[in-house]
Write a protein that holds these residues in place. Structure first.
Motif, PDB file in Angstrom:
ATOM      1  N   VAL A   1      49.772  42.674  29.143  1.00  0.00           N
ATOM      2  CA  VAL A   1      49.680  41.289  29.945  1.00  0.00           C
ATOM      3  C   VAL A   1      49.425  41.847  31.252  1.00  0.00           C
ATOM      4  CG1 VAL A   1      50.709  39.269  30.695  1.00  0.00           C
ATOM      5  CG2 VAL A   1      50.869  39.935  28.236  1.00  0.00           C
ATOM      6  N   TYR A   2      48.344  41.245  32.024  1.00  0.00           N
ATOM      7  CA  TYR A   2      48.255  41.883  33.287  1.00  0.00           C
ATOM      8  C   TYR A   2      48.045  40.697  34.359  1.00  0.00           C
ATOM      9  CZ  TYR A   2      47.479  46.827  32.089  1.00  0.00           C
ATOM     10  OH  TYR A   2      47.516  48.118  31.857  1.00  0.00           O
ATOM     11  N   LEU A   3      48.448  40.956  35.490  1.00  0.00           N
ATOM     12  CA  LEU A   3      47.768  40.092  36.544  1.00  0.00           C
ATOM     13  C   LEU A   3      46.782  40.846  37.397  1.00  0.00           C
ATOM     14  CD1 LEU A   3      51.141  38.693  38.233  1.00  0.00           C
ATOM     15  CD2 LEU A   3      49.560  37.520  36.871  1.00  0.00           C
TER      16      LEU A   3
ATOM     17  N   TRP B   1      44.933  41.965  27.618  1.00  0.00           N
ATOM     18  CA  TRP B   1      44.079  43.185  27.898  1.00  0.00           C
ATOM     19  C   TRP B   1      44.271  44.107  26.745  1.00  0.00           C
ATOM     20  CZ3 TRP B   1      39.814  44.292  30.604  1.00  0.00           C
ATOM     21  CH2 TRP B   1      39.557  45.667  30.692  1.00  0.00           C
ATOM     22  N   CYS B   2      43.410  44.674  26.065  1.00  0.00           N
ATOM     23  CA  CYS B   2      43.650  45.732  25.183  1.00  0.00           C
ATOM     24  C   CYS B   2      43.340  47.293  25.687  1.00  0.00           C
ATOM     25  CB  CYS B   2      42.704  45.947  23.915  1.00  0.00           C
ATOM     26  SG  CYS B   2      43.056  47.073  22.501  1.00  0.00           S
ATOM     27  N   ALA B   3      44.527  47.742  26.098  1.00  0.00           N
ATOM     28  CA  ALA B   3      44.631  48.958  26.631  1.00  0.00           C
ATOM     29  C   ALA B   3      44.117  49.980  25.799  1.00  0.00           C
ATOM     30  CB  ALA B   3      45.862  49.456  26.992  1.00  0.00           C
ATOM     31  N   ARG B   4      43.955  50.227  24.736  1.00  0.00           N
ATOM     32  CA  ARG B   4      43.258  51.208  23.931  1.00  0.00           C
ATOM     33  C   ARG B   4      41.930  51.257  23.784  1.00  0.00           C
ATOM     34  NH1 ARG B   4      46.053  51.935  18.809  1.00  0.00           N
ATOM     35  NH2 ARG B   4      47.536  52.848  20.177  1.00  0.00           N
ATOM     36  N   PHE B   5      41.296  50.067  24.124  1.00  0.00           N
ATOM     37  CA  PHE B   5      39.911  50.054  23.948  1.00  0.00           C
ATOM     38  C   PHE B   5      39.205  49.334  25.404  1.00  0.00           C
ATOM     39  CE2 PHE B   5      40.779  50.018  19.681  1.00  0.00           C
ATOM     40  CZ  PHE B   5      40.131  50.950  19.129  1.00  0.00           C
ATOM     41  N   SER B   6      40.169  49.315  26.170  1.00  0.00           N
ATOM     42  CA  SER B   6      39.762  48.871  27.734  1.00  0.00           C
ATOM     43  C   SER B   6      38.786  47.685  27.623  1.00  0.00           C
ATOM     44  CB  SER B   6      39.010  49.890  28.482  1.00  0.00           C
ATOM     45  OG  SER B   6      39.772  50.999  28.595  1.00  0.00           O
TER      46      SER B   6
ATOM     47  N   ALA C   1      41.427  35.582  29.537  1.00  0.00           N
ATOM     48  CA  ALA C   1      41.872  35.769  31.054  1.00  0.00           C
ATOM     49  C   ALA C   1      42.047  34.052  31.227  1.00  0.00           C
ATOM     50  CB  ALA C   1      41.074  36.395  31.752  1.00  0.00           C
ATOM     51  N   ALA C   2      43.027  33.974  32.203  1.00  0.00           N
ATOM     52  CA  ALA C   2      43.155  32.454  33.068  1.00  0.00           C
ATOM     53  C   ALA C   2      43.090  32.538  34.363  1.00  0.00           C
ATOM     54  CB  ALA C   2      44.402  31.817  32.490  1.00  0.00           C
ATOM     55  N   ASP C   3      41.963  31.808  35.039  1.00  0.00           N
ATOM     56  CA  ASP C   3      42.218  32.076  36.421  1.00  0.00           C
ATOM     57  C   ASP C   3      43.348  31.198  36.771  1.00  0.00           C
ATOM     58  OD1 ASP C   3      39.870  33.212  37.499  1.00  0.00           O
ATOM     59  OD2 ASP C   3      38.480  31.398  36.778  1.00  0.00           O
ATOM     60  N   LEU C   4      44.126  31.555  38.085  1.00  0.00           N
ATOM     61  CA  LEU C   4      45.237  30.956  38.399  1.00  0.00           C
ATOM     62  C   LEU C   4      45.097  30.141  39.727  1.00  0.00           C
ATOM     63  CD1 LEU C   4      47.830  34.182  37.878  1.00  0.00           C
ATOM     64  CD2 LEU C   4      47.651  32.169  36.529  1.00  0.00           C
ATOM     65  N   ALA C   5      44.893  28.836  39.699  1.00  0.00           N
ATOM     66  CA  ALA C   5      44.828  28.110  40.728  1.00  0.00           C
ATOM     67  C   ALA C   5      46.069  27.909  41.322  1.00  0.00           C
ATOM     68  CB  ALA C   5      43.939  26.871  40.163  1.00  0.00           C
TER      69      ALA C   5
END
Length: 184
Positions: free
Chosen positions: A116-118, A166-171, A176-180
């Motif tokens: 999980v990323y921002l 995000w799948c780090a293994r396959f980039s 994703a969700a836009d953060l309003a």
């Protein structure tokens, strides 16, 4: 005939060893069984009680804690990228000042090394990469349900535009969700 048999044995055994190694590496990398499994997580939003009057020294004998107040900072709905993904992402300020990214009603696929990323990029743009300055919040706890990820202290949320699975293994981005920004 025996020379031909020896030649085929000499080539067959190494070929089988290489094939078994390739299958093993493929299983490790792709983890295909995850296409048939799911992990459900149902965490409550973290809460804390504000200090009671007795604890803060402002009253004698009062020991009831006030309920904690949380505040939504931003929210958005997930859109699908490489895997069907739905649900809501919220950034929340907790009563103690901490911040969390909360994923609600998440539905996505399991996969190898999903995180999980921002991201400073909009949800549509993370298909091509997370962008400079993306912050990893941790491994995805489950592909279904409600879950919380602590946002590191000092993180300026105004720099981030989306929450990303995000799948780090396959980039690749699963979704994703836009953060309003929340009003108020």
């Amino acid at each position: 005939m025996s020379r031909r048999r020896r030649l085929s044995r000499r080539t067959l055994v190494p070929a089988l060893v290489v094939l078994l190694l390739a299958v093993g590496v493929g299983l490790y990398l792709f983890q295909p069984w995850k296409a048939f499994t799911s992990t459900t997580v149902d965490e409550a939003l973290p809460s804390a009680s504000a200090p009671s009057m007795k604890e803060s020294g402002k009253g004698a004998g009062m020991s009831t804690a006030r309920p904690a107040v949380t505040r939504d900072l931003a929210r958005g709905r997930f859109v699908t990228h490489e895997h069907a993904t739905s649900g809501t992402a919220r950034t929340v300020r907790l009563a103690d000042g901490g911040q969390v990214l909360r994923l609600e009603d998440l539905k996505t696929s399991e996969g190898p090394d999903v995180r999980v990323y921002l991201s400073p990029r909009r949800a549509g743009a993370v298909k091509t990469g997370l962008g400079d300055g993306a912050v990893e919040l941790g491994k995805l706890k489950g592909n279904l349900g409600n879950q919380n990820y602590a946002i590191p202290d000092g993180t300026d949320l105004s720099e981030f535009r989306s929450a990303v699975i995000w799948c780090a293994r396959f980039s690749v981005s699963f979704g994703a969700a836009d953060l309003a920004r929340a009003a108020g």
